[in-house]
Design an enzyme around this catalytic site. Structure first.
Site, PDB file in Angstrom:
ATOM      1  N   GLY A  43       0.786  -1.239   0.000  1.00 51.35           N
ATOM      2  CA  GLY A  43       0.000   0.000   0.000  1.00 51.35           C
ATOM      3  C   GLY A  43       0.810   1.278   0.000  1.00 51.35           C
ATOM      4  N   ASP A 102      -4.283   1.254  11.243  1.00 55.50           N
ATOM      5  CA  ASP A 102      -5.637   0.811  11.597  1.00 55.50           C
ATOM      6  C   ASP A 102      -5.606   0.316  13.041  1.00 55.50           C
ATOM      7  OD1 ASP A 102      -8.209  -0.172  11.634  1.00 55.50           O
ATOM      8  OD2 ASP A 102      -8.032  -1.409   9.870  1.00 55.50           O
TER       9      ASP A 102
HETATM   10  C1  PRP Z   1      -2.510  -2.460   5.534  1.00 50.60           C
HETATM   11  C2  PRP Z   1      -1.621  -1.236   5.724  1.00 50.60           C
HETATM   12  C3  PRP Z   1      -0.840  -1.574   6.965  1.00 50.60           C
HETATM   13  C4  PRP Z   1      -1.804  -2.442   7.742  1.00 50.60           C
HETATM   14  C5  PRP Z   1      -2.429  -1.598   8.805  1.00 50.60           C
HETATM   15  O1  PRP Z   1      -1.799  -3.408   4.814  1.00 50.60           O
HETATM   16  O2  PRP Z   1      -0.783  -1.007   4.628  1.00 50.60           O
HETATM   17  O3  PRP Z   1       0.344  -2.272   6.663  1.00 50.60           O
HETATM   18  O4  PRP Z   1      -2.812  -2.914   6.850  1.00 50.60           O
HETATM   19  O5  PRP Z   1      -3.324  -2.366   9.560  1.00 50.60           O
HETATM   20  P1  PRP Z   1      -3.157  -2.563  11.137  1.00 50.60           P
HETATM   21  O6  PRP Z   1      -2.836  -1.227  11.737  1.00 50.60           O
HETATM   22  O7  PRP Z   1      -4.517  -3.069  11.539  1.00 50.60           O
HETATM   23  O8  PRP Z   1      -2.089  -3.575  11.393  1.00 50.60           O
HETATM   24  P2  PRP Z   1      -2.488  -4.667   4.131  1.00 50.60           P
HETATM   25  O9  PRP Z   1      -2.389  -5.854   5.041  1.00 50.60           O
HETATM   26  O10 PRP Z   1      -3.866  -4.304   3.672  1.00 50.60           O
HETATM   27  O11 PRP Z   1      -1.525  -4.940   2.899  1.00 50.60           O
HETATM   28  P3  PRP Z   1      -1.233  -4.057   1.573  1.00 50.60           P
HETATM   29  O12 PRP Z   1      -0.474  -2.818   2.021  1.00 50.60           O
HETATM   30  O13 PRP Z   1      -0.394  -4.945   0.722  1.00 50.60           O
HETATM   31  O14 PRP Z   1      -2.560  -3.703   0.949  1.00 50.60           O
END
Ligand code: PRP
Length: 181
Positions: A43, A102
């Protein structure tokens, strides 16, 4: 693709202006030194590309990829490193770049892991922070925007790997979700 979006949360112009401000803050704080940006795939790839160009301090960029052990266990906070850094961070000023904070579980794991590698400093820059969602306390020195707890896509953020290339951040129409369930 744009037709799948119900509403825009942050426009391209708002994002661009805020990235410039973040870049100015980071440039001021790191000054004539250097900073290693560590972007968390996938991301943050788009954000770091723009952020790096808004920073006047000498910048190096490295990437990490992490994964929780399956989506069902994401809330467990158990994270697996899929791709590690290419270089040592010992003695270096490290700024972790994330697209969204998040629950905070991913960053909690990452910061613990990175701090054990003895960087000179370790800070976080996240474009988005979901208000009231953090289950663990995370100190982010640089936060682009605090947003409500809505599922957002665009500017790197995906739904089923799509919509990362939207230039703005928005909320999907409800029927798009249901198609994937
Ligand atoms: C998302 C974002 C963070 C994580 C945050 O990644 O990029 O790394 O979730 O969530 P948290 O605070 O609840 O741990 P994702 O797993 O969606 O992967 P991506 O970046 O490849 O889409």
């Amino acid at each position: 693709m744009h037709g799948d979006i119900e509403s825009i949360v942050l426009t391209e112009e708002q994002i661009r202006a805020r990235v410039v401000e973040l870049g100015d803050d980071i440039s001021r704080d790191y000054g004539e030194g250097s900073v290693l940006l560590i972007a968390v795939l996938r991301g943050a790839a788009l954000f770091v590309a723009d952020l790096a160009r808004a920073i006047s301090t000498k910048v190096e960029i490295d990437f990490m990829a992490v994964s929780s052990y399956g989506s069902a266990t994401k809330s467990s906070g158990v994270v697996r490193i899929i791709k590690d850094l290419d270089e040592s961070i010992e003695g270096r000023h490290v700024l972790v770049v994330e697209d969204i904070l998040d629950t905070g579980l991913t960053l909690k794991y990452l910061l613990k892991n990175l701090s054990s590698r003895s960087p000179a400093s370790l800070e976080v820059c996240t474009l988005l922070s979901k208000e009231g969602k953090q289950r663990v306390p995370i100190t982010c020195k640089y936060v682009g925007f605090a947003i409500p707890d809505e599922f957002v896509v665009g500017y790197g953020l995906d739904f089923a790997e799509r919509y990362r290339n939207l230039p703005y951040i928005g909320v999907l129409k409800p029927d798009i979700y249901s198609e994937h369930v």
